[in-house]
Design an enzyme around this catalytic site. Structure first.
Site, PDB file in Angstrom:
ATOM      1  N   GLY A 192      -9.269  26.330  15.234  1.00 13.63           N
ATOM      2  CA  GLY A 192      -8.261  27.363  15.450  1.00 13.63           C
ATOM      3  C   GLY A 192      -8.878  28.736  15.654  1.00 13.63           C
ATOM      4  N   MET A 193      -9.959  29.032  14.929  1.00 16.17           N
ATOM      5  CA  MET A 193     -10.645  30.303  15.145  1.00 16.17           C
ATOM      6  C   MET A 193     -11.366  30.304  16.483  1.00 16.17           C
ATOM      7  SD  MET A 193     -13.805  32.238  13.213  1.00 16.17           S
ATOM      8  CE  MET A 193     -15.009  31.608  14.385  1.00 16.17           C
ATOM      9  N   THR A 244       6.403  -7.266  -9.125  1.00 15.03           N
ATOM     10  CA  THR A 244       5.493  -6.760 -10.152  1.00 15.03           C
ATOM     11  C   THR A 244       4.858  -7.907 -10.922  1.00 15.03           C
ATOM     12  OG1 THR A 244       6.627  -4.646 -10.395  1.00 15.03           O
ATOM     13  CG2 THR A 244       5.379  -5.429 -12.290  1.00 15.03           C
ATOM     14  N   ASP A 294      10.823   8.176  -7.750  1.00 16.43           N
ATOM     15  CA  ASP A 294      10.714   9.103  -6.631  1.00 16.43           C
ATOM     16  C   ASP A 294      11.138  10.494  -7.096  1.00 16.43           C
ATOM     17  OD1 ASP A 294      10.025   6.925  -5.127  1.00 16.43           O
ATOM     18  OD2 ASP A 294      11.907   6.790  -4.024  1.00 16.43           O
ATOM     19  N   HIS A 315     -12.866  25.955   6.207  1.00 13.94           N
ATOM     20  CA  HIS A 315     -11.621  25.270   5.861  1.00 13.94           C
ATOM     21  C   HIS A 315     -11.125  25.745   4.496  1.00 13.94           C
ATOM     22  CE1 HIS A 315     -11.405  22.155   9.060  1.00 13.94           C
ATOM     23  NE2 HIS A 315     -12.710  22.353   9.104  1.00 13.94           N
ATOM     24  N   SER A 373       0.840  -1.192   0.000  1.00 11.05           N
ATOM     25  CA  SER A 373       0.000   0.000   0.000  1.00 11.05           C
ATOM     26  C   SER A 373       0.883   1.254   0.000  1.00 11.05           C
ATOM     27  CB  SER A 373      -0.919   0.002   1.227  1.00 11.05           C
ATOM     28  OG  SER A 373      -0.144  -0.024   2.416  1.00 11.05           O
ATOM     29  N   SER A 374       0.239   2.407  -0.100  1.00  5.51           N
ATOM     30  CA  SER A 374       0.915   3.715  -0.028  1.00  5.51           C
ATOM     31  C   SER A 374       1.921   3.942  -1.156  1.00  5.51           C
ATOM     32  CB  SER A 374       1.627   3.877   1.329  1.00  5.51           C
ATOM     33  OG  SER A 374       0.706   3.785   2.388  1.00  5.51           O
ATOM     34  N   CYS A 408     -11.084  26.909  11.628  1.00  8.59           N
ATOM     35  CA  CYS A 408     -12.141  26.133  12.282  1.00  8.59           C
ATOM     36  C   CYS A 408     -11.942  26.135  13.794  1.00  8.59           C
ATOM     37  CB  CYS A 408     -12.192  24.728  11.698  1.00  8.59           C
ATOM     38  SG  CYS A 408     -13.726  23.853  12.099  1.00  8.59           S
ATOM     39  N   LYS A 410      10.230  -9.313  -9.817  1.00  8.00           N
ATOM     40  CA  LYS A 410       9.342 -10.406  -9.427  1.00  8.00           C
ATOM     41  C   LYS A 410       8.090  -9.935  -8.681  1.00  8.00           C
ATOM     42  CE  LYS A 410      10.412 -14.040 -10.250  1.00  8.00           C
ATOM     43  NZ  LYS A 410      10.179 -14.827 -11.476  1.00  8.00           N
ATOM     44  N   GLY A 440       1.014   5.521  -3.861  1.00 12.44           N
ATOM     45  CA  GLY A 440       0.659   6.802  -4.443  1.00 12.44           C
ATOM     46  C   GLY A 440      -0.335   6.724  -5.588  1.00 12.44           C
ATOM     47  N   GLU A 457      -8.271  25.557   3.205  1.00  7.30           N
ATOM     48  CA  GLU A 457      -7.267  24.674   2.599  1.00  7.30           C
ATOM     49  C   GLU A 457      -7.865  23.790   1.509  1.00  7.30           C
ATOM     50  OE1 GLU A 457      -8.587  22.411   6.390  1.00  7.30           O
ATOM     51  OE2 GLU A 457      -8.395  24.480   5.687  1.00  7.30           O
TER      52      GLU A 457
END
Length: 539
Positions: A382-383, A190, A239, A506, A13-14, A380, A188, A16, A508
């Site tokens: 934070g405010m 793959t 990478d 939000h 996993s991970s 959010c 292998k 991308g 972002e």
């Protein structure tokens, strides 16, 4: 009729997949195609809204109020498209829909099974997003071989047969690891991953091979031969220094040409000059650097504030600057003190979150920024913390040990709306999705947006208690944006501070590499005006 690109992942996993899908979307959109993307998540949760950020990362909110997977953030940032609730489908949502139909008798007494009922529901969801798009890119979460992903892969197998071979293709993201002891790249894993895919009935058409080292033509040909794909369809997903380089890496290897040829689409050539010059080159060759502290409660996991970090990067791109994020656990501020932890930063951002834990550390950090005149940006929670800190230490309205977030408190500074009192289910109390806000002229908010009306995405329960508005105003706190109905506080700022701004929404989620969000752009710009501490300059 829309054509489909199904993206799966193997080995680990991970790797991308989300970035790969977003990059393909960017390349095809640049070629003049109308593109949309969809994420299929195999978990049983109906949506990620109730999942821990430590397990799942951030919850990405769309304009229509859907709580979705963070990969939709990648899709929107790379392609500048707007996703909706239909662009993220979970196994839980599929099963919930099928069970609801069964209870209502829609299957006319038939035995409800994974095939055909679950797979038909998945295919229905994939077709729903097609609309008038030329290409639909569908990402399947998880790793090939996971038991929970099998219904999705079976649905893809069926749909591809229904569409015809020229109208769909399978892209498989895999790993070509480098074994240091043997000084070799190994193919292998793959081969095994593609073989597992074939067992399920799917043949990969394109391979995106994650590798930390470039591989030779002989390795490419070996992968192509044993995985039954064309050599030009074996793409090295190397990478990179910056994630926004990925579309350029794919483009250099003519991935978009290969995809268009396989789908029988003819589109003119293009270049990515604007993306290269305004995003990648600025990211790789910044002229300045600024250090900004993000003080939160889920700091240990990078993906918990993924959109925050990306939006800060976008704000830096607007100034040809690199933003170095100093991630700080709010409980560390409680233990060690704000001045000790924040002495080497030029800006402070407090992101969203839920619950009491770490609140005192955030309040201490905000007080430090207010008193030392270091730029502050609250989002959010934070405010809400900024309002509480101001109420405590400037207005003297709230005792140091009060419970501002307790709905049972008589008149808390931050409270539930009256119509929400006693209704503590998520659906009953959350403000989710896009809402219009009115911005006051002459404020930093208006200076940033250049408009008196804006639309921003929300995800929260609590609001600023309007009974304290007059006291705040007398003490110098400006409400710079509001939301109707209810005259809800959307933004606050301090006019006697270089840059002290916070919003209930939000921002972002609406920031893009080519169009940084105005608040992040101006916040980073204000931070760049602060002289870097000596310790930071030396580092």
């Amino acid at each position: 009729m829309a054509k489909y690109i199904f993206v799966t992942g193997g080995v680990v996993s991970s790797l991308g997949k989300g970035i790969a899908c977003a990059s393909i979307g960017l390349l095809l959109k640049a070629r003049g195609l109308k593109v949309t993307l969809q994420k299929l998540d195999p978990y049983i949760n109906v949506d990620p809204g109730t999942m821990s950020p430590y397990q799942h990362g951030e919850v990405y909110v769309t304009d229509d109020g859907a709580e979705t997977d963070l990969d939709l953030g990648h899709y929107e940032r790379f392609t500048d498209l707007t996703m909706s609730k239909d662009n993220n489908v979970t196994a839980g949502r599929i099963y919930y829909s099928v069970i609801t139909k069964e209870r209502q008798g829609e299957y006319l007494g038939a035995t409800v099974q994974v095939v055909p009922h679950i797979t038909d529901e998945i295919k229905r969801a994939m077709k729903k997003v097609a609309g008038d798009h030329d290409v639909v890119i569908v990402e399947v979460g998880g790793t090939v071989g996971d038991i929970e992903g099998l219904p999705f892969l079976e649905a893809i197998r069926q749909l591809r047969n229904e569409l015809g071979m020229d109208n769909a293709l399978n892209v498989h993201l895999t790993l070509v690891p480098y074994i240091r002891a043997a000084d070799e790249l190994k193919t292998k894993p793959t081969q095994h991953s593609v073989g597992k895919l074939r067992e399920i009935g799917l043949q990969a058409d394109v391979l995106l091979c994650r590798t930390e080292r470039p591989f030779s033509e002989s390795v490419r040909n070996k992968i192509a031969q044993f995985c039954n794909v064309a050599p030009e369809a074996v793409i090295q997903a190397l990478d990179v220094q910056d994630v926004y380089e990925v579309p350029l890496v794919f483009n250099q290897q003519k991935l978009d040409d290969t995809i268009l040829r396989m789908l029988r689409l003819d589109r003119p050539q293009h270049d990515l000059v604007h993306w290269r010059s305004h995003v990648v080159e600025r990211a790789l060759n910044p002229q300045r650097e600024v250090t900004i502290a993000v003080v939160g409660k889920y700091i240990q996991l990078q993906d918990a504030y993924k959109s925050i970090y990306e939006a800060l990067k976008h704000g830096g791109l607007a100034h040809s600057a690199s933003v170095r994020v100093k991630r700080i656990d709010s409980e560390q501020v409680e233990r060690e003190g704000a001045s000790q932890v924040l002495h080497d930063v030029q800006g402070l951002l407090i992101p969203g979150g839920f619950g009491h834990r770490g609140i005192e550390g955030k309040l201490a950090a905000i007080r430090w920024a207010r008193e030392t005149k270091v730029p502050f940006f609250g989002i959010c929670l934070g405010m809400q913390c900024a309002v509480i800190e101001f109420a405590r230490h400037v207005c003297g309205l709230v005792g140091a040990n009060s419970t501002e977030f307790d709905a049972n408190t008589a008149h808390p500074v931050i409270s539930l709306l009256e119509e929400q009192q006693g209704v503590m289910t998520k659906g009953g109390t959350m403000r989710l999705g896009a809402s219009r806000c009115q911005v006051q002229r002459g404020t930093l908010a208006h200076q940033a947006y250049g408009s008196e009306e804006i639309t921003e995405r929300h995800r929260h329960r609590y609001e600023v208690n309007n009974r304290y508005r007059d006291a705040f105003a007398k003490a110098g706190l400006v409400v710079s944006a509001t939301h109707e109905p209810g005259d809800l506080v959307e933004m606050i700022e301090l006019p006697d501070h270089p840059w002290f701004v916070a919003g209930q929404f939000h921002p972002e989620f609406k920031s893009r590499p080519l169009t940084p969000h105005p608040l992040f752009r101006d916040f980073v710009g204000a931070c760049l005006q602060v002289e870097a501490p000596a310790a930071s300059r030396k580092s």
